[in-house]
Scaffold this active site. Structure first.
Site, short mmCIF file in Angstrom:
data_model
loop_
_atom_site.label_atom_id
_atom_site.label_comp_id
_atom_site.label_asym_id
_atom_site.label_seq_id
_atom_site.Cartn_x
_atom_site.Cartn_y
_atom_site.Cartn_z
N ASN A 111 8.74 60.41 12.54
CA ASN A 111 9.68 59.35 12.91
C ASN A 111 9.63 59.17 14.42
OD1 ASN A 111 11.88 57.48 12.55
ND2 ASN A 111 13.25 59.07 13.34
N HIS A 113 12.19 58.05 17.59
CA HIS A 113 13.61 57.85 17.90
C HIS A 113 13.75 57.44 19.36
CE1 HIS A 113 17.90 58.31 17.47
NE2 HIS A 113 17.90 58.92 18.64
N ASP A 145 12.81 66.14 8.89
CA ASP A 145 13.37 67.15 7.99
C ASP A 145 14.63 66.56 7.35
OD1 ASP A 145 15.37 67.31 9.88
OD2 ASP A 145 14.88 69.34 10.54
N GLU A 178 7.36 53.44 23.50
CA GLU A 178 7.12 53.82 22.09
C GLU A 178 5.76 53.31 21.61
OE1 GLU A 178 11.63 53.83 20.18
OE2 GLU A 178 10.33 52.15 19.77
C1 GRF Z 1 12.44 51.64 17.40
O1 GRF Z 1 13.11 51.42 18.61
C2 GRF Z 1 12.54 53.07 16.98
O2 GRF Z 1 12.73 53.95 18.03
C3 GRF Z 1 13.73 53.10 16.07
O3 GRF Z 1 13.73 51.83 15.45
C4 GRF Z 1 13.08 50.88 16.26
C5 GRF Z 1 12.08 50.16 15.40
O4 GRF Z 1 11.60 49.01 16.04
N1 GRF Z 1 13.63 54.21 15.15
P1 GRF Z 1 10.37 48.20 15.41
O5 GRF Z 1 10.79 47.73 14.03
O6 GRF Z 1 9.20 49.13 15.36
O7 GRF Z 1 10.16 47.06 16.35
#
Ligand code: GRF
Length: 204
Positions: A111, A113, A145, A178
């Protein structure tokens, strides 16, 4: 050699899915996105996947708000298994996975975050960070988890919080990071360069 097969689950716009799919398509990482699943029928992630020729399906989540019901969870796992995925990537999937899902993919679900965990787990982590007044936040990729944003940490990147930030501007700055970090982690997993011992994740 067959490419590492990635299945992606998301509920939102799908920008992380796009970043991973583009890294795969450009040959920057030795993987392919073979399936995208969503619990939201008109989610952007489904449209983005279809626009790239990636099979994308809405699977009904059942009556609960924050988890899949057991039948739905079985359907998600069955679909991922039929697509022979090696790795399940959560990219903005707004439901907690339960035991039967976790058992089907031990240390094979990750995941992303939008904070430096363990700070600010849960919803709208960028807003939590802004409200708290931290000067640095970031994003975390971790194994999934049974807890909420609590699994072993694979990688983190920092992002500065600027004096005139709004929740939107901070979230956008985190998302840009990200989109680099998540494909890098998927690539390292595809290359077998990541192992996990308890809470400790080791990069080779
Ligand atoms: C991201 O900011 C991620 O950190 C969180 O949800 C968001 C998803 O954005 N878990 P996207 O749908 O990938 O644009």
């Amino acid at each position: 050699m067959a490419l590492f097969r990635v299945g992606i689950l998301g509920s939102g716009k799908g920008s992380n899915m796009v970043a991973i799919a583009e890294a795969c398509a450009a040959g920057r990482i030795p993987a392919q996105v073979v399936l995208v699943l969503s619990d939201v029928p008109d989610a952007g992630i489904l449209q983005q996947a279809r626009a790239r020729g990636i099979p994308a399906e809405y699977l009904p989540p059942g009556p609960f708000r924050t988890k899949l019901d057991p039948n739905a969870e079985a359907a998600y796992v069955a679909r991922l298994q039929a697509a022979q995925v090696d790795l399940v990537v959560l990219a903005g999937f707004m439901r907690v996975l339960k035991e039967q899902f976790l058992r089907a993919y031990p240390e094979r679900i990750i995941n992303i975050h939008p904070s430096l965990l363990p700070a600010f787990p849960g919803l709208e982590a960028w807003k939590q960070a802004l409200d708290y007044g931290v000067k640095v936040t970031g994003c975390t990729v971790h194994f999934v988890d049974a807890g909420i944003d609590s699994g072993p940490i694979i990688a983190q990147e920092t992002v500065p919080v600027l004096p005139d930030d709004t929740p939107e501007s901070l979230h956008a700055r985190i998302q840009a990071v990200e989109h680099k970090l998540y494909p890098r982690v998927v690539g390292a997993l595809a290359e077998g360069r990541i192992s996990v011992k308890g809470r400790l994740v080791i990069w080779k």
